[in-house]
Scaffold this motif. Structure first.
Motif, PDB file in Angstrom:
ATOM      1  N   UNK A 232       0.791  -1.224   0.000  1.00 23.76           N
ATOM      2  CA  UNK A 232       0.000   0.000   0.000  1.00 23.76           C
ATOM      3  C   UNK A 232       0.819   1.268   0.000  1.00 23.76           C
ATOM      4  N   UNK A 233       2.133   1.169  -0.157  1.00 17.94           N
ATOM      5  CA  UNK A 233       2.988   2.352  -0.215  1.00 17.94           C
ATOM      6  C   UNK A 233       3.368   2.650  -1.664  1.00 17.94           C
ATOM      7  N   UNK A 234       3.897   3.833  -1.899  1.00 17.20           N
ATOM      8  CA  UNK A 234       4.312   4.205  -3.253  1.00 17.20           C
ATOM      9  C   UNK A 234       5.316   3.183  -3.771  1.00 17.20           C
ATOM     10  N   UNK A 235       5.107   2.697  -4.964  1.00 14.27           N
ATOM     11  CA  UNK A 235       5.976   1.667  -5.518  1.00 14.27           C
ATOM     12  C   UNK A 235       7.363   2.241  -5.790  1.00 14.27           C
ATOM     13  N   UNK A 236       8.377   1.430  -5.661  1.00 19.01           N
ATOM     14  CA  UNK A 236       9.754   1.873  -5.883  1.00 19.01           C
ATOM     15  C   UNK A 236      10.197   1.548  -7.304  1.00 19.01           C
ATOM     16  N   UNK A 237      11.199   2.270  -7.766  1.00  9.05           N
ATOM     17  CA  UNK A 237      11.752   2.015  -9.095  1.00  9.05           C
ATOM     18  C   UNK A 237      12.321   0.602  -9.179  1.00  9.05           C
ATOM     19  N   UNK A 238      12.950   0.153  -8.114  1.00 11.96           N
ATOM     20  CA  UNK A 238      13.542  -1.179  -8.113  1.00 11.96           C
ATOM     21  C   UNK A 238      12.480  -2.259  -8.289  1.00 11.96           C
TER      22      UNK A 238
END
Length: 316
Positions: A232-238
């Motif tokens: 539920x958090x902002x997705x990361x580039x990785x």
């Protein structure tokens, strides 16, 4: 001076300078026969270029012209650098032993190594990659929306993960980017805090709407991010990188696919179809047209076709 039996003969019989220098490399520097052979070949090439002119009389301009000729013949930068090193050492020896006033090779460098062209997917593979959802769960829906958006608008992965559902201007928070579904465009802030607006294609808009239909169930504390992880958090580039690589492998696409490859694919495919370099520059957010021109090398055949169709002297 007689040429040692293990040294290659030079083409100019009257020029003993090369023989003497090679003998120094053998007897004093004790270089291997293989290394000396390499020096001999490089120096022979320079001697052939000099022609009737004495090799000790060549100027820096002569060396530059020879270097340019080698480059034009397709010799790579590493090989040219090696030849320049051989020649530079020879002229340093001439300065020490034969009172040569200056080294014509000093300060001359090999042409810069050409940068590898960006790797792009073929149009069929790109469409297959982004259009395949793989399920109705939240993750497959998010993946398809992200992949479609990367390819549709040529976004950097950092720009993608920074997108919000809508523009937000709150105390202490301002959106770095957002998507406008009604207008069919995405607003992003690229390198150097440079904002730009890029069109979004219909399939990508449909995929984003499909993701938004289920996104609300994943939202935790922060309501702004467009794309969320399973937590539920902002997705990361990785995480985007890992997902797109796994997705490509599941489809047996023969490439080490990463998000930037979809940006390259976007640029090359739009350029192939339109030929409008300036438009591609604007959509990619490049500050200089030179950064965009690399994509013209990806499909010279298209450019040749345009020439044949448009240039009066190309028509039969």
């Amino acid at each position: 001076m007689a040429t040692p039996a293990h040294l290659p003969e030079t083409t100019a019989a009257g020029d003993n300078l090369l023989h003497a220098y090679l003998e120094v490399l053998r007897s004093q520097r004790q270089l291997s026969p293989h290394t000396i052979s390499g020096y001999a070949l490089d120096l022979r090439e320079l001697q052939q270029y000099a022609g009737a002119q004495a090799i000790a009389e060549l100027s820096a301009a002569h060396i530059r012209r020879c270097t340019s000729k080698l480059h034009a013949q397709g010799l790579n930068a590493r090989s040219i650098a090696r030849k320049l090193s051989s020649w530079r050492g020879f002229y340093r020896w001439l300065m020490e032993q034969h009172d040569l006033s200056s080294n014509p090779v000093e300060g001359i460098r090999a042409p810069k190594k050409s940068k590898p062209l960006p790797k792009a997917l073929g149009a069929d593979d790109a469409v297959r990659l982004v259009s395949h959802r793989g399920g109705d769960e939240a993750t497959p829906r998010a993946n398809r929306a992200m992949f479609e958006l990367l390819y549709s608008s040529g976004l950097r992965v950092s720009e993608l993960v920074g997108l919000d559902v809508a523009a937000v201007q709150e105390p202490g928070y301002a959106s770095a980017g957002w998507i406008d579904l009604d207008q069919g465009e995405v607003h992003v802030t690229g390198k150097g805090n440079k904002p730009r607006i890029v069109p979004v294609g219909a399939p990508a808009l449909e995929a984003v709407r499909d993701w938004l239909a289920i996104r609300g169930s994943l939202v935790k504390a922060d309501p702004h991010p467009l794309f969320l992880s399973e937590r539920g958090t902002r997705i990361s580039a990785r995480l985007v990188q890992l997902r797109i690589k796994a997705h490509a492998q599941s489809l047996d696409i023969p490439a080490n696919v990463h998000p930037h490859m979809l940006r390259h694919s976007f640029a090359s495919h739009v350029l192939q179809s339109s030929g409008d370099l300036r438009a591609v520059q604007e959509m990619l957010g490049h500050s200089s047209i030179a950064a965009t021109q690399v994509y013209t090398s990806l499909d010279f055949q298209h450019l040749a076709t345009v020439y044949d169709q448009a240039h009066p002297r190309a028509k039969k």
